[in-house]
Scaffold this motif. Structure first.
Motif, PDB file in Angstrom:
ATOM      1  N   MET A 120       0.807  -1.219   0.000  1.00  0.00           N
ATOM      2  CA  MET A 120       0.000   0.000   0.000  1.00  0.00           C
ATOM      3  C   MET A 120       0.837   1.266   0.000  1.00  0.00           C
ATOM      4  SD  MET A 120      -3.205  -0.375  -0.233  1.00  0.00           S
ATOM      5  CE  MET A 120      -3.870   1.134   0.474  1.00  0.00           C
ATOM      6  N   ASN A 121       2.044   1.143   0.554  1.00  0.00           N
ATOM      7  CA  ASN A 121       2.872   2.339   0.568  1.00  0.00           C
ATOM      8  C   ASN A 121       3.483   2.623  -0.796  1.00  0.00           C
ATOM      9  OD1 ASN A 121       2.348   2.721   3.217  1.00  0.00           O
ATOM     10  ND2 ASN A 121       4.076   1.487   3.909  1.00  0.00           N
ATOM     11  N   GLY A 122       3.292   1.681  -1.680  1.00  0.00           N
ATOM     12  CA  GLY A 122       3.929   1.800  -2.969  1.00  0.00           C
ATOM     13  C   GLY A 122       3.493   2.992  -3.779  1.00  0.00           C
ATOM     14  N   TYR A 123       2.347   3.583  -3.429  1.00  0.00           N
ATOM     15  CA  TYR A 123       1.886   4.712  -4.225  1.00  0.00           C
ATOM     16  C   TYR A 123       2.811   5.895  -4.062  1.00  0.00           C
ATOM     17  CZ  TYR A 123       0.482   8.016  -0.716  1.00  0.00           C
ATOM     18  OH  TYR A 123       0.508   8.932   0.274  1.00  0.00           O
ATOM     19  N   ASP A 124       3.462   5.982  -2.899  1.00  0.00           N
ATOM     20  CA  ASP A 124       4.284   7.161  -2.613  1.00  0.00           C
ATOM     21  C   ASP A 124       5.373   7.302  -3.660  1.00  0.00           C
ATOM     22  OD1 ASP A 124       3.997   6.835   0.916  1.00  0.00           O
ATOM     23  OD2 ASP A 124       3.179   8.375  -0.398  1.00  0.00           O
ATOM     24  N   GLY A 125       5.457   8.481  -4.191  1.00  0.00           N
ATOM     25  CA  GLY A 125       6.538   8.749  -5.117  1.00  0.00           C
ATOM     26  C   GLY A 125       6.244   8.347  -6.545  1.00  0.00           C
ATOM     27  N   ILE A 126       5.101   7.706  -6.776  1.00  0.00           N
ATOM     28  CA  ILE A 126       4.774   7.362  -8.161  1.00  0.00           C
ATOM     29  C   ILE A 126       3.891   8.471  -8.715  1.00  0.00           C
ATOM     30  CG2 ILE A 126       3.643   5.717  -9.705  1.00  0.00           C
ATOM     31  CD1 ILE A 126       4.292   3.538  -7.722  1.00  0.00           C
ATOM     32  N   SER A 127       4.424   9.241  -9.603  1.00  0.00           N
ATOM     33  CA  SER A 127       3.676  10.357 -10.141  1.00  0.00           C
ATOM     34  C   SER A 127       2.959   9.931 -11.412  1.00  0.00           C
ATOM     35  CB  SER A 127       4.627  11.510 -10.476  1.00  0.00           C
ATOM     36  OG  SER A 127       5.429  11.122 -11.559  1.00  0.00           O
ATOM     37  N   ARG A 128       2.141  10.829 -11.897  1.00  0.00           N
ATOM     38  CA  ARG A 128       1.454  10.552 -13.156  1.00  0.00           C
ATOM     39  C   ARG A 128       2.470  10.299 -14.272  1.00  0.00           C
ATOM     40  NH1 ARG A 128      -1.104  14.838 -16.939  1.00  0.00           N
ATOM     41  NH2 ARG A 128      -0.086  16.237 -15.514  1.00  0.00           N
ATOM     42  N   ARG A 129       3.531  11.090 -14.263  1.00  0.00           N
ATOM     43  CA  ARG A 129       4.520  10.935 -15.333  1.00  0.00           C
ATOM     44  C   ARG A 129       5.206   9.569 -15.248  1.00  0.00           C
ATOM     45  NH1 ARG A 129       4.176  15.917 -13.872  1.00  0.00           N
ATOM     46  NH2 ARG A 129       3.751  17.510 -15.425  1.00  0.00           N
ATOM     47  N   ASP A 130       5.445   9.149 -13.989  1.00  0.00           N
ATOM     48  CA  ASP A 130       6.051   7.826 -13.822  1.00  0.00           C
ATOM     49  C   ASP A 130       5.123   6.759 -14.382  1.00  0.00           C
ATOM     50  OD1 ASP A 130       8.221   8.934 -12.569  1.00  0.00           O
ATOM     51  OD2 ASP A 130       7.325   8.782 -10.579  1.00  0.00           O
ATOM     52  N   LEU A 131       3.849   6.917 -14.066  1.00  0.00           N
ATOM     53  CA  LEU A 131       2.889   5.934 -14.551  1.00  0.00           C
ATOM     54  C   LEU A 131       2.850   5.920 -16.070  1.00  0.00           C
ATOM     55  CD1 LEU A 131      -0.080   6.505 -12.089  1.00  0.00           C
ATOM     56  CD2 LEU A 131       1.138   4.363 -12.419  1.00  0.00           C
TER      57      LEU A 131
ATOM     58  N   TYR B 191      -6.499  12.404   0.354  1.00  0.00           N
ATOM     59  CA  TYR B 191      -6.236  11.201  -0.429  1.00  0.00           C
ATOM     60  C   TYR B 191      -4.873  10.601  -0.069  1.00  0.00           C
ATOM     61  CZ  TYR B 191     -10.311  12.239  -3.317  1.00  0.00           C
ATOM     62  OH  TYR B 191     -11.586  12.466  -3.755  1.00  0.00           O
ATOM     63  N   GLU B 192      -3.949  11.448   0.337  1.00  0.00           N
ATOM     64  CA  GLU B 192      -2.648  10.917   0.753  1.00  0.00           C
ATOM     65  C   GLU B 192      -2.833   9.903   1.885  1.00  0.00           C
ATOM     66  OE1 GLU B 192      -3.180  14.054   0.034  1.00  0.00           O
ATOM     67  OE2 GLU B 192      -1.469  14.931  -1.018  1.00  0.00           O
ATOM     68  N   MET B 193      -3.675  10.287   2.854  1.00  0.00           N
ATOM     69  CA  MET B 193      -3.891   9.401   4.009  1.00  0.00           C
ATOM     70  C   MET B 193      -4.734   8.193   3.619  1.00  0.00           C
ATOM     71  SD  MET B 193      -2.096  10.922   6.184  1.00  0.00           S
ATOM     72  CE  MET B 193      -2.401  10.243   7.793  1.00  0.00           C
ATOM     73  N   ILE B 194      -5.713   8.432   2.773  1.00  0.00           N
ATOM     74  CA  ILE B 194      -6.572   7.318   2.343  1.00  0.00           C
ATOM     75  C   ILE B 194      -5.735   6.280   1.584  1.00  0.00           C
ATOM     76  CG2 ILE B 194      -8.477   6.692   0.803  1.00  0.00           C
ATOM     77  CD1 ILE B 194      -9.699   9.440   1.479  1.00  0.00           C
ATOM     78  N   ALA B 195      -4.924   6.785   0.643  1.00  0.00           N
ATOM     79  CA  ALA B 195      -4.128   5.868  -0.173  1.00  0.00           C
ATOM     80  C   ALA B 195      -3.182   5.037   0.695  1.00  0.00           C
ATOM     81  CB  ALA B 195      -3.330   6.658  -1.210  1.00  0.00           C
ATOM     82  N   LYS B 196      -2.756   5.625   1.772  1.00  0.00           N
ATOM     83  CA  LYS B 196      -1.794   4.944   2.628  1.00  0.00           C
ATOM     84  C   LYS B 196      -2.469   3.981   3.619  1.00  0.00           C
ATOM     85  CE  LYS B 196       2.400   6.171   5.163  1.00  0.00           C
ATOM     86  NZ  LYS B 196       3.217   7.297   5.652  1.00  0.00           N
ATOM     87  N   HIS B 197      -3.672   4.328   4.079  1.00  0.00           N
ATOM     88  CA  HIS B 197      -4.234   3.581   5.207  1.00  0.00           C
ATOM     89  C   HIS B 197      -5.520   2.802   4.902  1.00  0.00           C
ATOM     90  CE1 HIS B 197      -1.425   5.406   8.071  1.00  0.00           C
ATOM     91  NE2 HIS B 197      -1.611   6.546   7.429  1.00  0.00           N
ATOM     92  N   THR B 198      -6.254   3.202   3.874  1.00  0.00           N
ATOM     93  CA  THR B 198      -7.527   2.529   3.626  1.00  0.00           C
ATOM     94  C   THR B 198      -7.290   1.184   2.931  1.00  0.00           C
ATOM     95  OG1 THR B 198      -8.704   4.620   3.472  1.00  0.00           O
ATOM     96  CG2 THR B 198      -9.763   2.722   2.434  1.00  0.00           C
ATOM     97  N   LYS B 199      -7.963   0.174   3.409  1.00  0.00           N
ATOM     98  CA  LYS B 199      -7.876  -1.154   2.770  1.00  0.00           C
ATOM     99  C   LYS B 199      -9.073  -1.387   1.848  1.00  0.00           C
ATOM    100  CE  LYS B 199      -4.452  -2.159   5.627  1.00  0.00           C
ATOM    101  NZ  LYS B 199      -3.106  -1.836   5.171  1.00  0.00           N
TER     102      LYS B 199
ATOM    103  N   MET C 289      -4.813   4.478  -6.322  1.00  0.00           N
ATOM    104  CA  MET C 289      -5.335   3.593  -5.270  1.00  0.00           C
ATOM    105  C   MET C 289      -5.632   2.209  -5.824  1.00  0.00           C
ATOM    106  SD  MET C 289      -7.565   6.099  -2.750  1.00  0.00           S
ATOM    107  CE  MET C 289      -8.414   7.117  -3.920  1.00  0.00           C
ATOM    108  N   LYS C 290      -6.136   2.192  -7.035  1.00  0.00           N
ATOM    109  CA  LYS C 290      -6.383   0.890  -7.656  1.00  0.00           C
ATOM    110  C   LYS C 290      -5.058   0.147  -7.860  1.00  0.00           C
ATOM    111  CE  LYS C 290      -7.890  -1.596 -11.642  1.00  0.00           C
ATOM    112  NZ  LYS C 290      -8.385  -1.616 -13.000  1.00  0.00           N
ATOM    113  N   ASN C 291      -4.096   0.867  -8.405  1.00  0.00           N
ATOM    114  CA  ASN C 291      -2.808   0.230  -8.675  1.00  0.00           C
ATOM    115  C   ASN C 291      -2.131  -0.260  -7.400  1.00  0.00           C
ATOM    116  OD1 ASN C 291      -3.092   0.641 -11.387  1.00  0.00           O
ATOM    117  ND2 ASN C 291      -1.974   2.577 -11.402  1.00  0.00           N
ATOM    118  N   ALA C 292      -2.468   0.418  -6.285  1.00  0.00           N
ATOM    119  CA  ALA C 292      -1.866   0.007  -5.008  1.00  0.00           C
ATOM    120  C   ALA C 292      -2.605  -1.168  -4.386  1.00  0.00           C
ATOM    121  CB  ALA C 292      -1.854   1.191  -4.049  1.00  0.00           C
ATOM    122  N   GLY C 293      -3.682  -1.615  -5.002  1.00  0.00           N
ATOM    123  CA  GLY C 293      -4.346  -2.827  -4.531  1.00  0.00           C
ATOM    124  C   GLY C 293      -5.513  -2.614  -3.591  1.00  0.00           C
TER     125      GLY C 293
END
Lengths: 177, 797
Positions: free
Chosen positions: B1-12, B205-213, B244-248
């Motif tokens: 879930m922490n994987g979203y951090d640092g992945i920007s749109r450009r990275d994607l 969304y930063e907190m949601i992406a990190k903590h919501t299952k 968030m989808k990509n993070a599972g």
């Protein structure tokens, strides 16, 4: 004990003289002001909309609390920095004691009516709170609900914390006074 | 879930994940299909659809280039040039022929030709009407239906604000309380939570992406909702959902419609019957309580009134246990599924999200109240990844001060009506209604003055509204295009589109990360004028020009507005480059809704009478409303699949937001070829229902009930629950008989069918989603949809 009463009376006379000298007999503060004593030391913060009656600012205090309240406890009038700047009148009820506050205040800061005292905040309310939607009738929400709504809206309204606090106090005074 | 951090749109994009994910979903393939090869002068501007560089050649907008910070530009944004240059533009000031001759036959509205007049004639006539109405009937008899500001995002030239300012200086007007979007929630939640809540900042969304299952989308379709914005969207909310989808993250969609968001997120679909959300929530609460799986410590510490509520769900009040089996019969979701969801929701990191759709129904006040109660029983309110999440909050806040906005000022008339009550008010002057513990008496309206609002497609129960409008002596409309409201007016004043006026505005209303210059792109088309100019001219005639303008031109006001912005950038530089971007401080990215309250409810109490979340509200109970009691309650809607009326009208009609227009804006342009069926608004039907009805994909269908009838094109789709049909709101009105009230709408304006009945006595809000209809296949020929045909305008040229 007697000595403290005498001091209080002296202080009372002092307060009377200050307000008589610097303010008209009746009115309401039209801005937040910090009172100072003769030495220039800040003794209290008084909030706009607080009533000056017969040259006096009368407030009520709870034990251990430096906040100044209206008689019914619903409105705050300010906060004391220095407890010695409040003089007890001897009246007490429901755990609160009546006090008089001493300090210097310019007559410019006292308006003859509450409406006049609130006018700058009223202008702010109608400017800021009518730029996305119409200005809301103050009585549409309770005083408590307004606090919650202000906390939701202050960022949408893009205003500072102090302006938000001023607007909330204005609304509260309009509803309750 | 922490994987979203640092992945920007450009990275994607680099990884190809973004494009492939979106393309596979089909949700955003328009992104890649659209190209823009226009050449010309480039001018920065910003709109409700996004910020652009408009490409101009001469006085024509040739195309638009989305701003670099726009994550997902929409088809609507690319269609702006066509919208501005549409054949439906109102070219001149016009007055209905007999009205100009001094006759007041209101039944001729909509079917009589207009006469072109010059601006002086039009303005003199409008000023005379304003004077006469004020003198003869008082300011309360002037009604302003526009209140929301969805026609123009500028902070200076917004028609509703300008009109409020103008009318206030004129002595006042009857105004609107609340809104169509969330009228029920905005009136109940101050009693429950002490604030509006749905318009409050929400957990980022930063907190949601990190903590919501698990994210529960309860009647919520973010991909559609976030295509437009009250100010200027940058569509970064979409980016968060992709991440968030990509993070599972797991998604569950509880909705009668399998939405595009649900599809993209691979969400589990719980196809609930419309308007039965509260019954399902009650059953989950029952299950949690009876299995002792609820968080009693949270309930005890942070809420009041649970004892009364638990007696309700266990049937001590009414003998009805609100069990999963009970709910299954109501909401159509199996008891087993309800029990499973109750168990799943207990897991840490469950976020119950919703927007406003579920509360636009009979007793809509109960929805958010119930969902908050459920969130309290789950005990995750105030945690980073759990609890509830309402409305559009979620983007983190820059903390920057935005441009100062023109204000309306005071309205001395003080008469107000709740949004959605227009038709009832017009037909029943003097009627007194209950409203949130108070009473409201309807005024008699003599002038309906529209600016930036197309009420004939906006207001439920079109025929009631049209009947009501006949009782109004004068209707004046300022408009860009010949929509139905313009056609049903007496005087029509052509105003500029966004590309023809200067203004200034800010980015997302929650994040405040941009300030946008809205530079005039082309000269005003035909004889169109800015709203500011029109009202200034009227104010001049009525004696308060100085007060209205304060001596400022529109450009002066823009500079005045900019002076408030926290920046060292000179105005000229900002105006030239078109925008300022602000960064979000790290601490703001960590915001969690009600975190302070959870830490200490005594030092950070809520602003309710108890200082706690009010599962039972003594205040609400004290009103004594049978349709809004003191705690969340399942109350049968007037119209739903369980009503007796469903024996006659077997289908529940949902009139949700459209994808390719903003309400009625852009219904008239070629985008409609992408989705209209034989020139009509689609009615989306479940395949089994369609088979039973003998309807095939592409057939013309009549959708009808006692309030009216519309013609739609059938779109068969398994995205619809059985017995539920969907016609998106906003199709332009095209009556078969323009002179009559009650005619079939040939274009499929869904509000012909929706009820104007209010949610309850508490909020008196829009309940358009409680609507039953029948369908039948059209046999034989039917007239064309003439919604986009302009009225005859007599000119002397």
């Amino acid at each position: 004990m007697k000595r403290s009463i005498i001091i209080c009376y002296i202080a009372l006379i002092f307060v009377f003289s200050i307000f008589t000298a610097f303010a008209s007999g009746y009115g309401w503060l039209n801005k937040d002001i910090e009172l100072t004593d003769v030495s220039g030391k800040k003794t209290a913060l008084l909030q706009f909309g607080s009533p000056i009656s017969d040259g006096k600012l009368t407030a009520w205090m709870r034990k251990g609390d430096k906040t100044l309240y209206s008689e019914n406890g619903r409105i705050t009038y300010g906060i004391l920095y220095d407890l010695s700047s409040a003089v007890e009148t001897g009246s007490a009820k429901q755990g609160m004691k009546e006090v008089l506050i001493k300090g210097f205040i310019k007559s410019d800061y006292i308006s003859q009516t509450l409406e006049a005292a609130l006018s700058s905040y009223e202008d702010m309310y109608y400017e800021i709170c009518s730029s996305c939607h119409s200005a809301i009738n103050h009585r549409r929400f309770s005083v408590e609900q307004w606090a919650g709504i202000m906390s939701s809206m202050k960022t949408h309204a893009k205003i500072s914390d102090s302006d938000a606090a001023g607007l909330y106090r204005y609304i509260k005074l309009v509803i309750t006074e | 879930m922490n994987g979203y951090d640092g992945i920007s749109r450009r990275d994607l994009l680099k990884m190809g994940l973004f494009s492939s994910a979106l393309m596979m979903s089909g949700a955003y393939n328009e992104l890649f299909a659209m190209t823009n090869s226009a050449s010309g002068v480039k001018i920065p501007h910003a709109t409700h659809f996004g910020a652009v560089m408009a490409v101009v050649s001469g006085s024509r907008v040739m195309g638009v280039e989305p701003h670099k910070n726009d994550y997902a530009p929409t088809s609507m944004l690319y269609s702006l040039p066509e919208y501005v240059h549409s054949q439906n533009r109102i070219k001149y000031p016009c007055v209905r022929k007999s009205f100009l001759a001094g006759k007041r036959d209101t039944s001729l509205r909509g079917c009589e030709e207009f006469v072109r007049v010059d601006w002086k004639t039009a303005l003199d006539l409008v000023a005379k009407i304003l004077r006469d109405v004020k003198e003869n009937y008082g300011n309360e008899s002037i009604y302003r239906p526009s209140f929301a500001g969805w026609s123009h995002p500028g902070v200076i030239g917004r028609p509703d604000i300008l009109q409020g300012r103008f009318m206030g200086l004129f002595g006042g007007f009857t105004d609107t309380i609340g809104d169509y979007s969330a009228g029920a929630a905005t009136h109940i939640l101050p009693h429950v939570m002490g604030g509006l809540e749905i318009y409050s900042y929400q957990t980022t969304y930063e907190m949601i992406a990190k903590h919501t299952k698990t994210m529960v989308l309860w009647g919520s379709d973010p991909f559609k909702t976030f295509r437009i914005s009250y100010s200027v969207p940058d569509h970064t909310r979409i980016e968060w959902f992709v991440n968030m989808k990509n993070a599972g993250m797991k998604f569950i969609s509880i909705d009668p419609v399998y939405t595009e968001t649900a599809k993209f997120m691979d969400a589990e679909w719980i196809p609930i019957k419309p308007n039965t959300d509260v019954a399902m929530i009650m059953a989950i609460c029952f299950e949690l309580f009876t299995t002792n799986e609820y968080d009693s410590s949270f309930i005890n510490k942070y809420t009041v009134g649970f004892d009364i509520f638990k007696n309700y769900i266990t049937g001590k009040h009414d003998g009805v246990r609100k069990s999963p089996e009970w709910a299954e019969k109501i909401c159509g979701v199996s008891a087993g599924t309800i029990r499973r969801l109750a168990f799943e929701f207990r897991k840490t990191g469950t976020l119950l999200t919703s927007h406003y759709g579920c509360q636009r129904a009979d007793n809509g006040e109960q929805f958010h109240w119930s969902l908050i109660t459920l969130a309290c029983m789950l005990g995750q309110v105030g945690t980073p990844g759990g609890g509830y999440h309402f409305g559009n909050g979620g983007l983190s806040y820059s903390g920057k001060v935005m441009p100062r906005r023109m204000s309306q000022g005071r309205n001395l008339a003080r008469t107000v009506i709740p949004a959605s009550r227009i038709g009832e008010m017009l037909l029943n002057p003097g009627r007194t209604i209950d409203f949130n513990g108070n009473k409201i008496t309807y005024p008699k309206i003599s002038l309906l003055h529209n600016m930036g609002s197309n009420i004939i497609t906006q207001q439920p129960n079109t025929n009631e509204l049209l009947e009501g409008m006949r009782s109004v002596e004068n209707i004046i409309t300022h408009e860009i295009v010949w929509n139905a409201t313009a056609k049903y007016s007496d005087i029509v004043l052509p105003v500029t589109s966004t590309f023809e006026r200067n203004d200034i505005t800010y980015g997302d209303p929650y994040s405040h990360t941009h300030i946008w210059a809205m530079k005039q792109v082309i000269p005003p088309l035909y004889e169109a004028k800015d709203d500011y100019w029109v009202l200034t001219e009227l104010a001049k005639r009525l004696g308060f020009e100085k007060e209205f303008t304060e001596g400022r031109s529109q450009m002066d006001w823009i500079r005045w507005s900019y002076a408030n912005v926290e920046t060292n950038m000179p105005f000229e530089q900002f105006w030239r480059q078109g925008f300022i971007e602000f960064k979000v401080p790290s601490k703001n990215k960590r915001f969690v809704r009600l975190e302070d309250y959870r830490k200490n409810p005594n030092t950070s109490p809520l602003f309710t009478p108890s200082g706690r979340i009010e599962i039972f509200s003594e205040k609400v109970a004290s009103f004594g409303y049978d349709d809004c009691p003191g705690h969340p309650t399942w109350i049968e809607p007037k119209e739903w699949l369980g009503a007796d009326l469903a024996q006659t009208h077997k289908y529940h009609l949902l009139s949700i937001h459209p994808k390719h227009r903003m309400h009625s804006q852009m219904d008239n342009i070629s985008l409609k070829e992408q989705y209209k069926i034989k020139g009509r608004e689609p009615v989306v039907i479940n395949p089994e229902d369609a088979w039973e009805l003998g309807i095939k994909d592409g057939d013309l269908v009549e959708v009808y009930n006692e309030r009216g009838s519309i013609i739609c094109g059938a779109q068969i789709s398994s995205t619809m629950r059985r017995n539920v049909v969907r016609v998106d709101e906003g199709a332009w009105y095209s009556p078969e008989d323009a002179c009559g009230v009650g005619a079939r709408c040939l274009g499929g304006n869904v509000n012909v069918l929706t009820p104007s009945r209010p949610t309850s006595k508490l909020a008196q809000a829009c309940a358009a989603h409680s609507c039953l209809v029948s369908l039948k296949k059209i046999q034989g020929k039917i007239k064309n949809n003439e919604a986009y045909k302009n009225p005859v305008v007599i000119t002397e040229e």
